[in-house]
Enzyme design. Structure first.
Site, mmCIF file in Angstrom:
data_model
loop_
_atom_site.group_PDB
_atom_site.id
_atom_site.type_symbol
_atom_site.label_atom_id
_atom_site.label_comp_id
_atom_site.label_asym_id
_atom_site.label_seq_id
_atom_site.Cartn_x
_atom_site.Cartn_y
_atom_site.Cartn_z
ATOM 1 N N LYS A 225 0.815 -1.057 0.087
ATOM 2 C CA LYS A 225 0.084 0.004 0.013
ATOM 3 C C LYS A 225 0.956 1.211 0.070
ATOM 4 O O LYS A 225 1.111 1.964 1.151
ATOM 5 C CB LYS A 225 -0.907 -0.033 1.050
ATOM 6 C CG LYS A 225 -2.319 0.891 1.039
ATOM 7 C CD LYS A 225 -3.120 0.354 2.167
ATOM 8 C CE LYS A 225 -4.252 1.563 2.425
ATOM 9 N NZ LYS A 225 -5.165 1.594 1.125
HETATM 10 N N1 PPE Z 1 -7.680 -2.015 -2.615
HETATM 11 C C1 PPE Z 1 -7.080 -0.994 -2.672
HETATM 12 C C2 PPE Z 1 -6.680 -0.545 -3.870
HETATM 13 C C3 PPE Z 1 -7.516 0.139 -1.508
HETATM 14 O O1 PPE Z 1 -6.757 1.291 -1.418
HETATM 15 C C4 PPE Z 1 -7.861 -0.545 -0.322
HETATM 16 C C5 PPE Z 1 -8.456 0.286 0.699
HETATM 17 C C6 PPE Z 1 -8.655 -1.790 -0.372
HETATM 18 C C7 PPE Z 1 -8.334 -2.505 -1.631
HETATM 19 C C8 PPE Z 1 -9.314 -2.507 0.544
HETATM 20 O O2 PPE Z 1 -8.428 -2.776 1.704
HETATM 21 P P1 PPE Z 1 -8.802 -2.794 3.490
HETATM 22 O O3 PPE Z 1 -8.989 -1.370 3.734
HETATM 23 O O4 PPE Z 1 -7.805 -3.404 4.165
HETATM 24 O O5 PPE Z 1 -10.019 -3.466 3.293
HETATM 25 N N2 PPE Z 1 -8.710 1.749 0.745
HETATM 26 C C9 PPE Z 1 -8.636 2.659 1.402
HETATM 27 C C10 PPE Z 1 -9.062 4.000 0.891
HETATM 28 C C11 PPE Z 1 -7.927 4.762 0.434
HETATM 29 C C12 PPE Z 1 -8.374 6.125 0.186
HETATM 30 O O6 PPE Z 1 -7.570 7.062 0.885
HETATM 31 O O7 PPE Z 1 -9.133 6.646 -0.429
HETATM 32 C C13 PPE Z 1 -9.588 2.500 2.738
HETATM 33 O O8 PPE Z 1 -10.571 1.770 2.468
HETATM 34 O O9 PPE Z 1 -8.985 2.853 3.920
#
Ligand code: PPE
Length: 306
Positions: free
Chosen positions: A160
């Site tokens: 990330k």
């Molecule tokens: N894929 C991507 C590309 C991604 O950025 C996120 C989180 C996910 C999958 C899901 O990951 P998780 O949060 O662990 O379930 N995206 C973040 C948002 C980014 C932003 O600043 O806008 C988030 O959900 O916090």
């Protein structure tokens, strides 16, 4: 008008500093080269006070992202877990979004990160529904992006990193300008990867499929929570490759992430997807309870801030 709502303090390199004083120099390395790593976490109001959903998992992923980047974090997982709790408590908010970031700081320019100092900050702010208040019930309109998710040997999608979000931002703005809510990204091989900030789940013939990490998805923590919830509800979940045509003829699609939680999809490239579907509604409802500590099966996911 900016929509970011300030909170009292931001944690920077071991200290809570005033929101307005949490600043960096314009020659901060990561500002120029996108070399930082970050997390997105949510704290929810529970009957025992604010609880940070799967905090330790998120901090472990921050460490993994740093490891992929060859960045040495100056704080252990335990130290950053404690720092995150301290920051959440300092806001006085019952619930908030949390953004830890590790970045190469001021003092060196040029692409060699080896001599750079690593700085870490943790900020919190109130952040509402990422894809709209009614995303779970009414669903969102999706567009397959003309931008491709980076290949594993281009920009590792498993990390990330700040720089990876150039790709996400290009896709997001393209989708918004075309009148859609969000974009779905395909891998360089044409398989469905994920969205700009969410993982994706597609249901066909009673089986739910979510793309593998090899298709260029982030290893989502919500994806893993939702997979467990779906299993517990009796659904079969498989990890597998999907083509864009699988999206057009899906029985149901939902996307999920920390910010977006569980959001239904009502169309992809203007092909209607049944919405709200019973599977999405059931999984979304349990997720909403789990994050607030209202389902005993998932209570250990809620890490109390106090
Ligand atoms: N894929 C991507 C590309 C991604 O950025 C996120 C989180 C996910 C999958 C899901 O990951 P998780 O949060 O662990 O379930 N995206 C973040 C948002 C980014 C932003 O600043 O806008 C988030 O959900 O916090």
């Amino acid at each position: 008008m900016p929509t970011l709502i300030p909170t009292p303090k931001i944690w920077m390199n071991g200290q809570l500093v005033d929101w307005d004083k949490a600043q960096v120099h314009v020659l901060t390395h990561t500002l120029h080269y996108g070399t930082g790593v970050f997390e997105g976490i949510r704290a929810y109001e529970t009957s025992d006070g604010p609880a940070i959903f799967r905090l330790t998992e998120h901090i472990k992923r921050l460490h993994s992202s740093a490891k992929i980047m060859g960045m040495e974090l100056p704080y252990s997982v335990d130290e950053l877990v404690a720092a995150t709790k301290e920051t959440v408590v300092s806001t006085g908010l019952p619930s908030c979004y949390i953004r830890p970031i590790a970045y190469y700081g001021y003092g060196e320019m040029g692409l060699n990160t080896l001599p750079c100092t690593v700085d870490v900050a943790i900020a919190c702010w109130p952040w509402g529904a990422y894809l709209g208040e009614d995303a779970l019930t009414k669903g969102v309109r999706m567009k397959i992006s003309s931008w491709t998710r980076p290949d594993h040997n281009t920009m590792p999608p498993a990390a990330k990193t700040v720089g990876n979000y150039v790709n996400s931002s290009l896709a997001k703005v393209e989708a918004l300008k075309a009148g859609y809510d969000e974009a779905i990204m395909l891998s360089p091989h044409g398989f469905v990867a994920e969205c700009t900030g969410e993982n994706i789940f597609v249901s066909r013939h009673g089986v739910i499929i979510t793309p593998p990490l090899s298709a260029g998805a982030l290893e989502g923590i919500t994806q893993s929570s939702v997979t467990r919830i779906a299993h517990d509800l009796g659904y079969e979940v498989q990890v597998g490759n999907l083509a864009r045509s699988d999206l057009y003829i899906a029985d149901e699609i939902f996307v999920c992430g920390t910010a977006a939680e569980v959001s239904a999809v009502n169309s992809v490239d203007d092909r209607t997807v049944p919405c709200p579907g019973p599977m999405t509604a059931a999984i979304g409802a349990v997720y909403g309870k789990a994050v607030r500590g209202q389902d005993d099966r998932y209570r250990d996911w809620c890490e109390l801030a106090h």
